[in-house]
Design a protein around this motif. Structure first.
Motif, PDB file in Angstrom:
ATOM      1  N   THR A  29      87.563   6.381 -32.076  1.00  0.00           N
ATOM      2  CA  THR A  29      87.698   5.047 -32.670  1.00  0.00           C
ATOM      3  C   THR A  29      88.174   5.088 -34.113  1.00  0.00           C
ATOM      4  OG1 THR A  29      85.367   5.042 -33.337  1.00  0.00           O
ATOM      5  CG2 THR A  29      85.902   4.144 -31.164  1.00  0.00           C
ATOM      6  N   ASN A  30      88.176   6.265 -34.724  1.00  0.00           N
ATOM      7  CA  ASN A  30      88.565   6.419 -36.125  1.00  0.00           C
ATOM      8  C   ASN A  30      87.679   5.575 -37.047  1.00  0.00           C
ATOM      9  OD1 ASN A  30      90.207   7.788 -37.986  1.00  0.00           O
ATOM     10  ND2 ASN A  30      91.522   6.011 -38.257  1.00  0.00           N
ATOM     11  N   ARG A  31      86.429   5.421 -36.670  1.00  0.00           N
ATOM     12  CA  ARG A  31      85.457   4.729 -37.504  1.00  0.00           C
ATOM     13  C   ARG A  31      84.390   5.711 -37.966  1.00  0.00           C
ATOM     14  NH1 ARG A  31      84.422  -1.352 -35.038  1.00  0.00           N
ATOM     15  NH2 ARG A  31      86.612  -1.912 -34.708  1.00  0.00           N
ATOM     16  N   ASN A  32      83.764   5.380 -39.083  1.00  0.00           N
ATOM     17  CA  ASN A  32      82.839   6.304 -39.731  1.00  0.00           C
ATOM     18  C   ASN A  32      81.401   6.065 -39.294  1.00  0.00           C
ATOM     19  OD1 ASN A  32      85.166   7.019 -41.165  1.00  0.00           O
ATOM     20  ND2 ASN A  32      84.642   5.679 -42.883  1.00  0.00           N
ATOM     21  N   LEU A  33      80.649   7.141 -39.278  1.00  0.00           N
ATOM     22  CA  LEU A  33      79.206   7.033 -39.079  1.00  0.00           C
ATOM     23  C   LEU A  33      78.614   6.292 -40.269  1.00  0.00           C
ATOM     24  CD1 LEU A  33      76.844   7.934 -37.211  1.00  0.00           C
ATOM     25  CD2 LEU A  33      76.624   9.950 -38.677  1.00  0.00           C
ATOM     26  N   ALA A  34      77.805   5.267 -40.005  1.00  0.00           N
ATOM     27  CA  ALA A  34      77.334   4.390 -41.071  1.00  0.00           C
ATOM     28  C   ALA A  34      75.825   4.193 -40.985  1.00  0.00           C
ATOM     29  CB  ALA A  34      78.039   3.038 -41.009  1.00  0.00           C
ATOM     30  N   ALA A  35      75.150   4.300 -42.124  1.00  0.00           N
ATOM     31  CA  ALA A  35      73.733   3.965 -42.255  1.00  0.00           C
ATOM     32  C   ALA A  35      73.636   2.526 -42.750  1.00  0.00           C
ATOM     33  CB  ALA A  35      73.050   4.920 -43.225  1.00  0.00           C
ATOM     34  N   GLU A  36      72.952   1.692 -41.988  1.00  0.00           N
ATOM     35  CA  GLU A  36      72.866   0.280 -42.328  1.00  0.00           C
ATOM     36  C   GLU A  36      71.607  -0.003 -43.139  1.00  0.00           C
ATOM     37  OE1 GLU A  36      75.196  -1.815 -41.577  1.00  0.00           O
ATOM     38  OE2 GLU A  36      76.373  -0.718 -40.082  1.00  0.00           O
ATOM     39  N   ASN A  37      71.683  -0.991 -44.024  1.00  0.00           N
ATOM     40  CA  ASN A  37      70.502  -1.409 -44.780  1.00  0.00           C
ATOM     41  C   ASN A  37      69.760  -2.522 -44.048  1.00  0.00           C
ATOM     42  OD1 ASN A  37      72.552  -3.222 -45.157  1.00  0.00           O
ATOM     43  ND2 ASN A  37      72.127  -3.600 -47.322  1.00  0.00           N
ATOM     44  N   VAL A  38      69.574  -2.317 -42.751  1.00  0.00           N
ATOM     45  CA  VAL A  38      68.854  -3.248 -41.885  1.00  0.00           C
ATOM     46  C   VAL A  38      67.665  -2.507 -41.291  1.00  0.00           C
ATOM     47  CG1 VAL A  38      68.980  -4.749 -39.865  1.00  0.00           C
ATOM     48  CG2 VAL A  38      70.994  -4.456 -41.328  1.00  0.00           C
ATOM     49  N   VAL A  39      66.480  -3.055 -41.501  1.00  0.00           N
ATOM     50  CA  VAL A  39      65.250  -2.402 -41.046  1.00  0.00           C
ATOM     51  C   VAL A  39      64.862  -2.952 -39.679  1.00  0.00           C
ATOM     52  CG1 VAL A  39      62.816  -1.980 -41.563  1.00  0.00           C
ATOM     53  CG2 VAL A  39      64.491  -2.054 -43.412  1.00  0.00           C
ATOM     54  N   THR A  40      64.462  -2.057 -38.798  1.00  0.00           N
ATOM     55  CA  THR A  40      63.970  -2.446 -37.481  1.00  0.00           C
ATOM     56  C   THR A  40      62.653  -1.723 -37.213  1.00  0.00           C
ATOM     57  OG1 THR A  40      64.482  -2.474 -35.109  1.00  0.00           O
ATOM     58  CG2 THR A  40      65.272  -0.600 -36.354  1.00  0.00           C
ATOM     59  N   GLN A  41      61.788  -2.356 -36.462  1.00  0.00           N
ATOM     60  CA  GLN A  41      60.491  -1.775 -36.120  1.00  0.00           C
ATOM     61  C   GLN A  41      60.621  -0.942 -34.852  1.00  0.00           C
ATOM     62  OE1 GLN A  41      57.664  -1.741 -37.789  1.00  0.00           O
ATOM     63  NE2 GLN A  41      58.396  -3.061 -39.459  1.00  0.00           N
ATOM     64  N   THR A  42      60.157   0.296 -34.905  1.00  0.00           N
ATOM     65  CA  THR A  42      60.177   1.197 -33.756  1.00  0.00           C
ATOM     66  C   THR A  42      58.766   1.718 -33.496  1.00  0.00           C
ATOM     67  OG1 THR A  42      60.547   3.254 -35.005  1.00  0.00           O
ATOM     68  CG2 THR A  42      62.487   1.895 -34.513  1.00  0.00           C
ATOM     69  N   LEU A  43      58.634   2.519 -32.457  1.00  0.00           N
ATOM     70  CA  LEU A  43      57.336   3.126 -32.164  1.00  0.00           C
ATOM     71  C   LEU A  43      56.907   4.097 -33.246  1.00  0.00           C
ATOM     72  CD1 LEU A  43      57.737   3.828 -28.334  1.00  0.00           C
ATOM     73  CD2 LEU A  43      56.379   2.037 -29.403  1.00  0.00           C
ATOM     74  N   PHE A  44      57.853   4.548 -34.061  1.00  0.00           N
ATOM     75  CA  PHE A  44      57.547   5.489 -35.139  1.00  0.00           C
ATOM     76  C   PHE A  44      57.409   4.786 -36.490  1.00  0.00           C
ATOM     77  CE2 PHE A  44      59.767   7.796 -31.834  1.00  0.00           C
ATOM     78  CZ  PHE A  44      58.993   8.938 -31.674  1.00  0.00           C
TER      79      PHE A  44
END
Length: 303
Positions: free
Chosen positions: A251-266
């Motif tokens: 896709t020629n797109r970059n791996l991105a870390a988002e500043n969006v928090v989500t609740q997980t089991l951890f």
């Protein structure tokens, strides 16, 4: 007349406390069945609390990373870590965030190990473990273990477990009807458009001629963080613990870390996607800047 009154007295006066009324026998059998079922599930380890304990033991098992070196080598076990997380009113310098595998609450009842139903997030990393460590393998299906990884060279990321049929990290473009090819619990967006998510797939499905996921969807490559040095750095070795851009080949797109928090089991974790984030100078911002870590955590700010 007194006899007639005694006949129609309330049940509380007619029955002693030890007399059972209603469907007492059925209720008693139901309670006994519940207890027997509970004990059988406990003995087989099928209770949700037992599954959760097994899940945490499997995902949090400590992993030994590759020996610290100046350059990244193919076959090494590493961590993918954002170089910096620009989160308002939150100091992330001590979080050591890393790309991690997470399982949702629906899949925990069927599996307590890493599988294709798992998703990926950016999570705090106190130490390398099964869920936040990956193995770098060559993208051309050749055994290049020990060779140094170079800028522009295709590679794949394997989960450290399972080992019999490794699970690869991949992404995919949208389908013809503009829906996402990878189903995830949560998604991030850019300018109202949903970003491409990350997924996991067994290597046997990718290598199968009739597989629905092409091999190219599992390939990634690294670019120099400085756009003016990318052409001259092509073919040079990739240094460890240094800022870089990780690109999805298909896709020629970059791996991105988002500043969006989500609740997980951890606990609370950050979303991750495949999307290009650039400033007005066409330079990638902090969301696209990562480092391949071999255990030495560093923190740096990137404009």
């Amino acid at each position: 007349m007194p006899c007639s009154v005694s006949i129609f007295e309330s049940g509380s006066n007619r029955y002693r406390p030890n007399v059972r009324i209603g469907n007492w026998f059925e209720d008693n059998c139901l309670e006994l069945d519940k207890m027997v079922s509970f004990r059988k599930m406990r003995d087989r380890g099928e209770l949700l609390v037992e599954k959760a304990r097994t899940l945490f033991d499997n995902f949090q098992r400590e992993v030994q990373l590759a020996a610290p070196k100046h350059d990244i080598t193919i076959g090494a076990t590493i961590q993918l870590m954002p170089i910096y997380m620009n989160i308002q009113d939150l100091d992330t310098s001590d979080l050591h965030p890393a790309l991690s595998v997470v399982i949702n609450e629906y899949a925990i009842r069927t599996s307590q190990t890493i599988n294709e139903d798992c998703e990926l997030t950016v999570a705090p990393s106190e130490r390398p473990c099964v869920r936040n460590s990956f193995r770098i393998v060559s993208g051309d299906d050749k055994d290049r273990s020990g060779e140094k990884l170079k800028y522009g060279q295709r590679f794949r990321l394997e989960c450290v477990e399972p080992t019999n049929d490794p699970i690869l990290l991949y992404s995919a473009p949208k389908l013809s009807n503009l829906t996402q090819a990878i189903k995830t619990t949560f998604n991030s967006s850019k300018h109202g458009e949903i970003n491409l998510p990350l997924g996991l797939v067994h290597r046997s499905r990718v290598l199968c001629p009739d597989g629905d996921i092409p091999t190219a969807f599992t390939n990634w490559y690294c670019m120099h963080v400085d756009p003016y040095k990318r052409f001259e750095s092509e073919g040079e070795t990739v240094p460890s613990n240094a800022p870089m851009i990780i690109v999805h080949s298909a896709t020629n797109r970059n791996l991105a870390a988002e500043n969006v928090v989500t609740q997980t089991l951890f606990g609370p974790e950050f979303l991750v996607s495949v999307q290009n984030y650039r400033n007005v100078f066409k330079r990638e911002i902090w969301k696209n800047v990562w480092m391949i870590s071999n255990g030495h955590h560093t923190t740096a700010k990137h404009a």
